[in-house]
Design a protein around this motif. Sequence first.
Motif, mmCIF file in Angstrom:
data_model
loop_
_atom_site.group_PDB
_atom_site.id
_atom_site.type_symbol
_atom_site.label_atom_id
_atom_site.label_comp_id
_atom_site.label_asym_id
_atom_site.label_seq_id
_atom_site.Cartn_x
_atom_site.Cartn_y
_atom_site.Cartn_z
ATOM 1 N N VAL A 125 0.832 -1.205 0.000
ATOM 2 C CA VAL A 125 0.000 0.000 0.000
ATOM 3 C C VAL A 125 0.865 1.251 0.000
ATOM 4 O O VAL A 125 0.587 2.231 -0.706
ATOM 5 C CB VAL A 125 -0.947 0.000 1.219
ATOM 6 C CG1 VAL A 125 -1.650 1.348 1.361
ATOM 7 C CG2 VAL A 125 -1.983 -1.107 1.086
ATOM 8 N N GLY A 126 1.921 1.251 0.794
ATOM 9 C CA GLY A 126 2.726 2.451 0.955
ATOM 10 C C GLY A 126 3.633 2.771 -0.209
ATOM 11 O O GLY A 126 4.104 3.916 -0.328
ATOM 12 N N ARG A 127 3.881 1.797 -1.108
ATOM 13 C CA ARG A 127 4.892 2.039 -2.144
ATOM 14 C C ARG A 127 4.378 1.848 -3.567
ATOM 15 O O ARG A 127 4.952 2.415 -4.497
ATOM 16 C CB ARG A 127 6.082 1.088 -1.933
ATOM 17 C CG ARG A 127 6.864 1.347 -0.651
ATOM 18 C CD ARG A 127 8.021 0.371 -0.521
ATOM 19 N NE ARG A 127 8.785 0.608 0.702
ATOM 20 C CZ ARG A 127 9.772 1.484 0.818
ATOM 21 N NH1 ARG A 127 10.107 2.226 -0.225
ATOM 22 N NH2 ARG A 127 10.416 1.635 1.957
ATOM 23 N N ARG A 128 3.311 1.079 -3.769
ATOM 24 C CA ARG A 128 2.913 0.721 -5.121
ATOM 25 C C ARG A 128 1.635 1.428 -5.551
ATOM 26 O O ARG A 128 0.876 1.931 -4.733
ATOM 27 C CB ARG A 128 2.733 -0.794 -5.234
ATOM 28 C CG ARG A 128 3.998 -1.571 -4.930
ATOM 29 C CD ARG A 128 3.785 -3.043 -5.163
ATOM 30 N NE ARG A 128 4.924 -3.842 -4.707
ATOM 31 C CZ ARG A 128 4.955 -5.163 -4.737
ATOM 32 N NH1 ARG A 128 3.922 -5.842 -5.205
ATOM 33 N NH2 ARG A 128 6.028 -5.817 -4.300
ATOM 34 N N ARG A 129 1.401 1.398 -6.860
ATOM 35 C CA ARG A 129 0.194 1.997 -7.416
ATOM 36 C C ARG A 129 -1.046 1.295 -6.842
ATOM 37 O O ARG A 129 -1.077 0.054 -6.775
ATOM 38 C CB ARG A 129 0.191 1.848 -8.944
ATOM 39 C CG ARG A 129 -1.059 2.416 -9.618
ATOM 40 C CD ARG A 129 -1.193 1.875 -11.027
ATOM 41 N NE ARG A 129 -0.181 2.376 -11.917
ATOM 42 C CZ ARG A 129 -0.297 3.471 -12.644
ATOM 43 N NH1 ARG A 129 -1.405 4.181 -12.578
ATOM 44 N NH2 ARG A 129 0.679 3.850 -13.436
ATOM 45 N N PRO A 130 -2.086 2.044 -6.430
ATOM 46 C CA PRO A 130 -3.311 1.399 -5.923
ATOM 47 C C PRO A 130 -3.909 0.463 -6.964
ATOM 48 O O PRO A 130 -3.786 0.699 -8.173
ATOM 49 C CB PRO A 130 -4.235 2.589 -5.641
ATOM 50 C CG PRO A 130 -3.309 3.740 -5.410
ATOM 51 C CD PRO A 130 -2.150 3.506 -6.333
ATOM 52 N N PRO A 131 -4.549 -0.614 -6.542
ATOM 53 C CA PRO A 131 -5.115 -1.579 -7.499
ATOM 54 C C PRO A 131 -6.288 -0.989 -8.269
ATOM 55 O O PRO A 131 -6.902 -0.004 -7.845
ATOM 56 C CB PRO A 131 -5.572 -2.734 -6.596
ATOM 57 C CG PRO A 131 -5.866 -2.081 -5.293
ATOM 58 C CD PRO A 131 -4.852 -0.979 -5.145
ATOM 59 N N ARG A 132 -6.582 -1.612 -9.390
ATOM 60 C CA ARG A 132 -7.728 -1.190 -10.199
ATOM 61 C C ARG A 132 -8.761 -2.302 -10.223
ATOM 62 O O ARG A 132 -8.436 -3.476 -10.079
ATOM 63 C CB ARG A 132 -7.278 -0.852 -11.623
ATOM 64 C CG ARG A 132 -6.320 0.328 -11.679
ATOM 65 C CD ARG A 132 -5.884 0.614 -13.094
ATOM 66 N NE ARG A 132 -4.987 1.761 -13.152
ATOM 67 C CZ ARG A 132 -4.435 2.226 -14.261
ATOM 68 N NH1 ARG A 132 -4.671 1.620 -15.409
ATOM 69 N NH2 ARG A 132 -3.642 3.275 -14.217
ATOM 70 N N LEU A 133 -9.998 -1.929 -10.426
ATOM 71 C CA LEU A 133 -11.080 -2.909 -10.496
ATOM 72 C C LEU A 133 -10.889 -3.801 -11.713
ATOM 73 O O LEU A 133 -10.516 -3.328 -12.793
ATOM 74 C CB LEU A 133 -12.434 -2.196 -10.568
ATOM 75 C CG LEU A 133 -12.890 -1.534 -9.265
ATOM 76 C CD1 LEU A 133 -13.950 -0.484 -9.541
ATOM 77 C CD2 LEU A 133 -13.421 -2.579 -8.292
ATOM 78 N N ASP A 134 -11.161 -5.078 -11.535
ATOM 79 C CA ASP A 134 -10.959 -6.052 -12.597
ATOM 80 C C ASP A 134 -11.904 -5.771 -13.766
ATOM 81 O O ASP A 134 -13.089 -5.497 -13.573
ATOM 82 C CB ASP A 134 -11.215 -7.463 -12.051
ATOM 83 C CG ASP A 134 -10.639 -8.530 -12.965
ATOM 84 O OD1 ASP A 134 -11.126 -8.634 -14.105
ATOM 85 O OD2 ASP A 134 -9.713 -9.239 -12.543
ATOM 86 N N ALA A 135 -11.376 -5.834 -14.977
ATOM 87 C CA ALA A 135 -12.186 -5.568 -16.170
ATOM 88 C C ALA A 135 -13.315 -6.577 -16.333
ATOM 89 O O ALA A 135 -14.334 -6.278 -16.958
ATOM 90 C CB ALA A 135 -11.295 -5.576 -17.414
ATOM 91 N N SER A 136 -13.154 -7.780 -15.768
ATOM 92 C CA SER A 136 -14.188 -8.813 -15.903
ATOM 93 C C SER A 136 -15.479 -8.436 -15.187
ATOM 94 O O SER A 136 -16.521 -9.037 -15.445
ATOM 95 C CB SER A 136 -13.672 -10.147 -15.356
ATOM 96 O OG SER A 136 -13.425 -10.052 -13.964
ATOM 97 N N LEU A 137 -15.426 -7.441 -14.295
ATOM 98 C CA LEU A 137 -16.638 -7.014 -13.595
ATOM 99 C C LEU A 137 -17.593 -6.262 -14.514
ATOM 100 O O LEU A 137 -18.761 -6.078 -14.184
ATOM 101 C CB LEU A 137 -16.272 -6.118 -12.402
ATOM 102 C CG LEU A 137 -15.493 -6.803 -11.277
ATOM 103 C CD1 LEU A 137 -14.984 -5.772 -10.281
ATOM 104 C CD2 LEU A 137 -16.373 -7.837 -10.571
#
Length: 750
Positions: free
Chosen positions: A294-306
């Motif tokens: 969380v502190g170092r990487r890009r925040p996750p994105r919602l899965d395209a399959s949704l």
Amino acid sequence: MSPGEQASPSPEERLEEALAEFHERWERDSSLSVEAFLEELPEAPPGLREALETLLDLETDGGLGATLGPRDGERLPPAVGPYLVMGRLGAGGMGTLLMVRGPGEEKGVYAMKLLRKTLSWEPRARERFERECKVLQEISHPGIVRLRGYELDADPPWMVMDLVEGENLQELLRERGPLPPRDAVALLLQVTESVGFLHERGVIHRDLKPANLVLDAKGTPILIDFGLAASGGWSTMTRSGDLLGTPAYMAPELARGERATHLSDIYGLGALLFALLSGRPPHQGEPLSVLERVGRRRPPRLDASLKLPRDLRALVEKAMAFEPEWRFQGAAELGAKLRDFQRGNWISGLHKPLGQRLREEWRFYRPRLFLGAGLLVLALAVPLLSRLVEKARLRDLREALLSGTRAYLAEDWPEAKRMGRQALALDPGDPVARFLAGEETRSPLAQAAARLRAGDSSLALPLAQEAARRNPEAPLPAALLGLAAFRAGKNRLAARELVSARRLLPGTPKLLHFLALTKLRERDPEGAMALLNRALELDPKRPDSLYQRAKLWAGRKDFQKAYADIQSALKLRGKREPSLLNALASFLDGMGRKKEAEAVFREILERFPERPKVLYNLALTLDGLDRIPEAAKVYRMVLDRGPRDPKTLLALAWLYSGSQRETCETCRRQFEEHPKLLDFPAARKLLLEGVAKDGGRNDSILAAAVQIALRIGAEGDLAGLLDSLSRRKKISDRRLGRIVRHKRSLEKHR
């Protein structure tokens, strides 16, 4: 230590965590021994054995057990402070929750939180508990649990809050999985308003997650845990090596040990919406690895399959942006975007500025940029220029396609074709542009449109579904799918696709009109009226919308407005269509202008003599004019020429039972002059046939049947029929309730 680094837990923290873990496991399995627990630990902190033995002594001797509430078979304390203890609601790492009854005049039932005795001597735990009390004391909001009282000097300290009965959002997601986008947005909007209320008073929650939100009996999400909240007069308790919160929902700056701001809660709201839409937290894994990620990487994105709407995905991404200044800058701004989505509008203003894109590239993909200074300039300048050109092309293409789609839905074929050709010049391979330009006739989109124009909805629906699958971002396939689904009777699918198309094409009267029709099928006349009003604001010359609104005015008994709308629709049509004339005559009848209504009904029947609905309305008007023999004749014509409709059967049964002869002198004379009209056996037969055909679907049919049965002495026959209908295997609860209610009414008046 730099802000991005994490300190190793201190011996005191490790001791506290081990005690909490042991107690939770011992509550589930009281056979757990100190030795067995210690063997499982790779490295026990100093003093753990002695602390565990003391804790176990307190539990088994009744110290904590009596104070925190017993497990099965143990004794509850009769009272804590002035509150009577009624039972135990649950337990956690910080303490226990009891159900209590208020003292004196406060006879309500509340929830009492007790700090665990093993933590009551720990300064940080007491400070956290005290903060929660102080914060809640200053807050009163329908979306936030209400504090009733607290005592910090008690042993252990306690607080009393309103008891919110319901499941929390974490349990809801576990049971149901991802929520539909509209439901998720509606829930988050309410939470956002509560968080905005906190921010206005200088309070930062810092621990927004599904487990801290409970749905009350009305479905309102209530914030229930403020143990990490920070207000103006309190320290944040985010000291180096003392991170509190839930890593899976924690903002990056909090994971790095930095100070919390109101923008940390904006991230939390985005993470909460991520969970509602996906059914899982944004981050999963061991807490320490999650903190690092969380502190170092890009925040996750919602899965395209949704398959979520593109603008909703962009909204979540902006709320969860890595840097606080990249997020929405307040709960009010986020709430406004959520309301745009609820209204079916496209959410604007979600694009990333160029500066943010460059900073993201630098932060998360820095190795790619160290190929050399010359390559760096080239890598930034050339893509930037090409990106600007491509962005302009895509913007023009989108505008051409949207304009062409609007023209197509308005049946402005030349304009639709012109905009299609303009779009083709920008993208010769775009399937929607080819269709609008008239250069594609064999694609699923073209065939679906042709089938719809031909009135063949059964074949149009699968073709429209395939077209929407191939072009998920285009509004025209979604609109055609919504129209095909509506005409095929798939109301839920129609509403979903029409809302999707409307969000991409706000202010399109045809979409609003058909959305109103879906509301009518859902028996929501108020929602339908609002949509029709909006459609007619945008285009006052829509006869079909005027016709539907006129019927809604008539349903409200406002026949003057209904008459005005239907007259406008007739003028716009330029010809006297039977459906419009039938409505006009019905409204004249409702206004008491029955002679005029009769004349219009007879005008229709001269041109279209085989219209049972018009004949039925004429019979009602004649009945209202007290011309009983003529009305009976027309009712019989309706039954002879069309299907034996329950309303017609009951209307004729009412006439044969005597109509208004008891209160109307003219009616009484006509029944004396035509004694065969008073025919109870015929009325009984028609009554039972009408109720059997209706099957309990319509309340008005059952109410009229009860009146006729009481009048002609057929109570027993009707009661037997209702009893038979209620015992059918496939019958809805609503219909069963309707039948039972009218059966009781019948028995009451027998």
